[in-house]
Structures are given as structure tokens and as C-alpha cells.
Design a protein around this motif. Structure first.
Motif, PDB file in Angstrom:
ATOM      1  N   CYS A  16      10.632  67.223   4.961  1.00  9.92           N
ATOM      2  CA  CYS A  16       9.634  67.193   6.036  1.00  9.92           C
ATOM      3  C   CYS A  16       9.795  68.389   6.969  1.00  9.92           C
ATOM      4  O   CYS A  16       8.815  68.887   7.536  1.00  9.92           O
ATOM      5  CB  CYS A  16       9.765  65.903   6.847  1.00  9.92           C
ATOM      6  N   LEU A  17      11.026  68.848   7.127  1.00 10.96           N
ATOM      7  CA  LEU A  17      11.274  70.006   7.977  1.00 10.96           C
ATOM      8  C   LEU A  17      10.516  71.225   7.465  1.00 10.96           C
ATOM      9  O   LEU A  17       9.907  71.969   8.233  1.00 10.96           O
ATOM     10  CB  LEU A  17      12.777  70.308   8.039  1.00 10.96           C
ATOM     11  N   GLY A  18      10.543  71.421   6.149  1.00 11.90           N
ATOM     12  CA  GLY A  18       9.827  72.539   5.561  1.00 11.90           C
ATOM     13  C   GLY A  18       8.321  72.368   5.644  1.00 11.90           C
ATOM     14  O   GLY A  18       7.591  73.342   5.914  1.00 11.90           O
ATOM     15  N   ALA A  19       7.850  71.144   5.422  1.00 15.03           N
ATOM     16  CA  ALA A  19       6.408  70.883   5.478  1.00 15.03           C
ATOM     17  C   ALA A  19       5.884  71.053   6.900  1.00 15.03           C
ATOM     18  O   ALA A  19       4.802  71.610   7.114  1.00 15.03           O
ATOM     19  CB  ALA A  19       6.116  69.476   4.960  1.00 15.03           C
ATOM     20  N   ILE A  20       6.644  70.582   7.879  1.00 12.67           N
ATOM     21  CA  ILE A  20       6.257  70.741   9.290  1.00 12.67           C
ATOM     22  C   ILE A  20       6.168  72.213   9.636  1.00 12.67           C
ATOM     23  O   ILE A  20       5.237  72.668  10.311  1.00 12.67           O
ATOM     24  CB  ILE A  20       7.280  70.022  10.202  1.00 12.67           C
ATOM     25  N   GLU A  21       7.141  72.979   9.150  1.00  9.98           N
ATOM     26  CA  GLU A  21       7.162  74.419   9.395  1.00  9.98           C
ATOM     27  C   GLU A  21       5.947  75.089   8.752  1.00  9.98           C
ATOM     28  O   GLU A  21       5.294  75.943   9.363  1.00  9.98           O
ATOM     29  CB  GLU A  21       8.449  74.994   8.820  1.00  9.98           C
ATOM     30  N   GLU A  22       5.641  74.701   7.521  1.00 13.22           N
ATOM     31  CA  GLU A  22       4.497  75.287   6.805  1.00 13.22           C
ATOM     32  C   GLU A  22       3.177  74.946   7.478  1.00 13.22           C
ATOM     33  O   GLU A  22       2.265  75.785   7.561  1.00 13.22           O
ATOM     34  CB  GLU A  22       4.491  74.783   5.360  1.00 13.22           C
ATOM     35  N   LEU A  23       3.060  73.716   7.973  1.00 11.25           N
ATOM     36  CA  LEU A  23       1.829  73.273   8.622  1.00 11.25           C
ATOM     37  C   LEU A  23       1.694  73.805  10.048  1.00 11.25           C
ATOM     38  O   LEU A  23       0.594  73.780  10.614  1.00 11.25           O
ATOM     39  CB  LEU A  23       1.780  71.737   8.647  1.00 11.25           C
ATOM     40  N   GLY A  24       2.805  74.248  10.617  1.00 11.89           N
ATOM     41  CA  GLY A  24       2.771  74.719  11.995  1.00 11.89           C
ATOM     42  C   GLY A  24       2.686  73.595  13.005  1.00 11.89           C
ATOM     43  O   GLY A  24       2.209  73.799  14.130  1.00 11.89           O
ATOM     44  N   TRP A  25       3.159  72.422  12.611  1.00 14.21           N
ATOM     45  CA  TRP A  25       3.108  71.263  13.505  1.00 14.21           C
ATOM     46  C   TRP A  25       4.243  71.331  14.524  1.00 14.21           C
ATOM     47  O   TRP A  25       5.306  71.897  14.243  1.00 14.21           O
ATOM     48  CB  TRP A  25       3.223  69.976  12.699  1.00 14.21           C
ATOM     49  N   PRO A  26       4.055  70.707  15.684  1.00 13.49           N
ATOM     50  CA  PRO A  26       5.125  70.667  16.685  1.00 13.49           C
ATOM     51  C   PRO A  26       6.228  69.689  16.268  1.00 13.49           C
ATOM     52  O   PRO A  26       5.979  68.713  15.555  1.00 13.49           O
ATOM     53  CB  PRO A  26       4.410  70.178  17.953  1.00 13.49           C
ATOM     54  N   LEU A  27       7.452  69.979  16.692  1.00 10.81           N
ATOM     55  CA  LEU A  27       8.589  69.096  16.446  1.00 10.81           C
ATOM     56  C   LEU A  27       9.500  69.146  17.661  1.00 10.81           C
ATOM     57  O   LEU A  27      10.079  70.184  17.975  1.00 10.81           O
ATOM     58  CB  LEU A  27       9.348  69.533  15.188  1.00 10.81           C
ATOM     59  N   ASP A  28       9.599  68.010  18.351  1.00 14.82           N
ATOM     60  CA  ASP A  28      10.378  67.955  19.588  1.00 14.82           C
ATOM     61  C   ASP A  28      11.779  67.380  19.393  1.00 14.82           C
ATOM     62  O   ASP A  28      12.736  67.838  20.008  1.00 14.82           O
ATOM     63  CB  ASP A  28       9.631  67.110  20.632  1.00 14.82           C
ATOM     64  N   ARG A  29      11.867  66.364  18.536  1.00 13.98           N
ATOM     65  CA  ARG A  29      13.152  65.688  18.352  1.00 13.98           C
ATOM     66  C   ARG A  29      13.326  65.276  16.895  1.00 13.98           C
ATOM     67  O   ARG A  29      12.343  65.085  16.167  1.00 13.98           O
ATOM     68  CB  ARG A  29      13.248  64.437  19.249  1.00 13.98           C
ATOM     69  N   ILE A  30      14.587  65.118  16.490  1.00 18.52           N
ATOM     70  CA  ILE A  30      14.930  64.590  15.168  1.00 18.52           C
ATOM     71  C   ILE A  30      15.905  63.445  15.386  1.00 18.52           C
ATOM     72  O   ILE A  30      16.958  63.622  16.012  1.00 18.52           O
ATOM     73  CB  ILE A  30      15.569  65.678  14.279  1.00 18.52           C
ATOM     74  N   VAL A  31      15.544  62.252  14.882  1.00 21.76           N
ATOM     75  CA  VAL A  31      16.333  61.053  15.156  1.00 21.76           C
ATOM     76  C   VAL A  31      16.753  60.384  13.849  1.00 21.76           C
ATOM     77  O   VAL A  31      15.946  60.235  12.920  1.00 21.76           O
ATOM     78  CB  VAL A  31      15.529  60.052  16.012  1.00 21.76           C
ATOM     79  N   HIS A  32      18.008  59.992  13.790  1.00 20.80           N
ATOM     80  CA  HIS A  32      18.543  59.290  12.618  1.00 20.80           C
ATOM     81  C   HIS A  32      19.140  57.952  13.047  1.00 20.80           C
ATOM     82  O   HIS A  32      19.936  57.899  13.992  1.00 20.80           O
ATOM     83  CB  HIS A  32      19.622  60.125  11.933  1.00 20.80           C
ATOM     84  N   ALA A  33      18.739  56.874  12.377  1.00 14.41           N
ATOM     85  CA  ALA A  33      19.294  55.547  12.656  1.00 14.41           C
ATOM     86  C   ALA A  33      20.604  55.388  11.889  1.00 14.41           C
ATOM     87  O   ALA A  33      20.617  55.290  10.662  1.00 14.41           O
ATOM     88  CB  ALA A  33      18.302  54.464  12.240  1.00 14.41           C
ATOM     89  N   GLU A  34      21.698  55.381  12.622  1.00 15.07           N
ATOM     90  CA  GLU A  34      23.036  55.304  12.026  1.00 15.07           C
ATOM     91  C   GLU A  34      23.434  53.846  11.825  1.00 15.07           C
ATOM     92  O   GLU A  34      23.279  53.019  12.729  1.00 15.07           O
ATOM     93  CB  GLU A  34      24.043  55.989  12.940  1.00 15.07           C
ATOM     94  N   VAL A  35      23.942  53.533  10.639  1.00 17.92           N
ATOM     95  CA  VAL A  35      24.376  52.172  10.318  1.00 17.92           C
ATOM     96  C   VAL A  35      25.867  52.196   9.991  1.00 17.92           C
ATOM     97  O   VAL A  35      26.352  53.103   9.315  1.00 17.92           O
ATOM     98  CB  VAL A  35      23.587  51.602   9.125  1.00 17.92           C
ATOM     99  N   TRP A  36      26.572  51.180  10.456  1.00 16.88           N
ATOM    100  CA  TRP A  36      28.001  51.029  10.159  1.00 16.88           C
ATOM    101  C   TRP A  36      28.231  49.736   9.385  1.00 16.88           C
ATOM    102  O   TRP A  36      27.607  48.717   9.680  1.00 16.88           O
ATOM    103  CB  TRP A  36      28.824  51.028  11.446  1.00 16.88           C
TER     104      TRP A  36
END
Length: 261
Positions: A16-36
Motif C-alpha cells: 500500500c505504501l507504494g500504491a499510495i506513493e504512485e497515486l499521490g495520495w496523502p499519508l499522515d500516520r501508519i498504525v499497527h495493532a500489536e498482539v501478544w
């Protein structure tokens, strides 16, 4: 309105990072749900833990965004032993612990992942990794939950190639077709076999949980102990690993009929 990538570290999610870059879309944050798994054991195997650290560094250097690791603060083991019926109507599981998640209404997603992602806030556009050749998942998409991959026309094969070219392909794909928690009930037999062989201490924990679960590990009714018996017989050359002739009845019948020389 914030634009947030919900990151799972799978090939489609990272692509998605590459696709967002190709599309020129904005990206403010990247969030990952961590599980233990427990208070001290992560839900990821050691190679995946290392890969996540590496990927976070690459992402920070290239996109200038630090990945946020959010959690509910509750472990899988805590949810596993939580007893049903403290609220709500009585069912056949009333008063029993949750145990292994069921295929439908998986409590692990509802209690360990979704609440963590809910912390990102309401006024957001969420990017998720759904490829163009996954039409069965398109129903998840909406005005506030969109797939850059679909918009860019990227299928799963292209996502994998992009990850390989950008040093962002998870090590999980060297031995399996899907990632996820090492104790996941949806993983294939090869992943379970590998877990038992390479991480016996984690396998032992799964066997302990299996003894305490009111729900079978697999939707077809088979338990972790069933798989353990199958793998033991493979170790003793009573079965051939990965043999297409395998039937679960082989574990009950006279195994001399299935001995291979």
C-alpha cells in the motif's frame, strides 16, 4: 481528516505504501495493532519480530513516518481464559472460558485487534491492503475505508514483487502463504508442523491451551493434540509428511497398515 495506513506487515499491506506513493495520495500516520500471546511472549515468531523492526526503519527513512504500535493491553491468553456469560443472554457456552476462537465471530479479532485500531479516532480515512484479485473482500471498502491497491490496479503478485524490490517482503512467505499469530487456528498444517519442529516451547504452550479449551482448535473438530499425534507419527515414519493420502482416521486405525518402508 487524517489519512492512516492500517499496517499488518503482510505483502499487500506493505505494498500500500507504494500504491499510495504512485497515486499521490496523502499519508499522515501508519498504525499497527500489536498482539501478544502472553505478557512476555509476542504473537509473532522471532524472524517476524526482527522483520518488523527492519521494516519500521525502512519506512521511517523513506516515508518519514514512524510506525505506531498500538495495543488493547490484553493478551491472547487472557482472552482465552476469560469466561463467557458475565453479561448477555445464556448460551451453551455460558460460564465457560472462550478457548480457541471460532471461525465465525472470532473473539481474537474483536477483542485484540479492532479495539486497538479504534483508538486511531473517528475522523480518518483508513487505507487497507486489499488487492485487485480479492473481490470477495471488496465489501469491506467504503468512503472512509479504501484500498490504494484497488485504485492503483495492483494484484497480489505485483504486491509481492514490489515488496521484494523494496526489501520489504516478510520472511513468513518463505515457508507459508499467509502470516499471522503463531497460535492462529486458521494456519495450515505445514505452518503447524514447522512451529512444532522449530519452536517446541511455543508448541507446548499450545498443547496446554488445547487441554483447557471448550472449543476445538479447528472448525472441523480437530485439536492441537490431534496434530501433535499426526506429527509424532510422521517423526516415527508411520506417516509421510504432506502425503495427499492422509486421512484423520489413520490416527485411530491399526497404524501397521500405514507403515512406510
Amino acid at each position: 481528516m487524517e489519512h492512516i495506513l492500517s499496517l499488518s506487515y503482510g505483502k499487500d499491506s506493505l505494498a500500500c505504501l507504494g500504491a499510495i506513493e504512485e497515486l499521490g495520495w496523502p499519508l499522515d500516520r501508519i498504525v499497527h495493532a500489536e498482539v501478544w500471546a502472553t505478557d512476555t511472549i509476542p504473537a509473532d515468531l522471532p524472524p517476524m519480530v526482527e522483520f518488523k523492526e527492519k521494516a519500521d526503519q525502512i519506512i521511517k527513512e523513506r516515508w518519514g513516518i514512524e510506525v505506531e504500535h498500538v495495543s488493547t493491553g490484553r493478551t491472547f491468553e487472557e482472552g482465552f481464559y476469560y469466561r463467557r456469560g458475565r453479561t448477555g443472554r445464556r448460551t451453551k457456552f455460558f460460564g465457560k472460558r472462550y478457548g480457541w476462537p471460532m471461525r465465525k465471530g472470532q473473539w481474537c479479532l474483536q477483542q485484540l485487534k479492532r479495539p486497538a485500531l479504534d483508538k486511531i479516532g473517528d475522523k480518518t480515512i483508513q487505507y487497507i491492503g486489499i488487492a485487485t484479485d480479492e473481490p470477495n473482500r471488496f465489501g469491506t471498502l467504503s468512503d472512509v475505508k479504501v484500498s490504494p491497491l484497488v485504485e492503483a490496479g495492483w494484484d497480489e503478485a505485483y504486491c509481492r514483487r514490489w515488496c521484494e524490490e523494496n526489501d520489504l517482503l516478510s520472511p513468513i512467505y518463505t515457508t507459508a502463504t499467509r502470516g499471522g499469530c503463531w497460535f492462529c487456528h486458521n494456519q495450515g498444517v505445514n505452518q503447524l508442523r514447522s512451529l512444532r519442529k522449530n519452536y517446541p516451547e511455543l508448541w507446548a504452550l499450545m498443547l496446554k491451551w488445547d487441554e483447557d479449551s471448550p472449543v476445538a482448535f479447528h472448525a472441523d473438530g480437530h485439536t492441537v493434540h490431534d496434530f501433535d499425534e499426526r506429527f509424532r507419527m510422521e517423526d516415527e515414519h508411520l506417516l509421510i509428511p504432506g502425503d495427499t493420502k492422509f486421512k484423520w482416521d489413520m490416527l485411530k486405525d491399526d497404524m501397521l497398515n500405514y507403515r512406510w518402508f
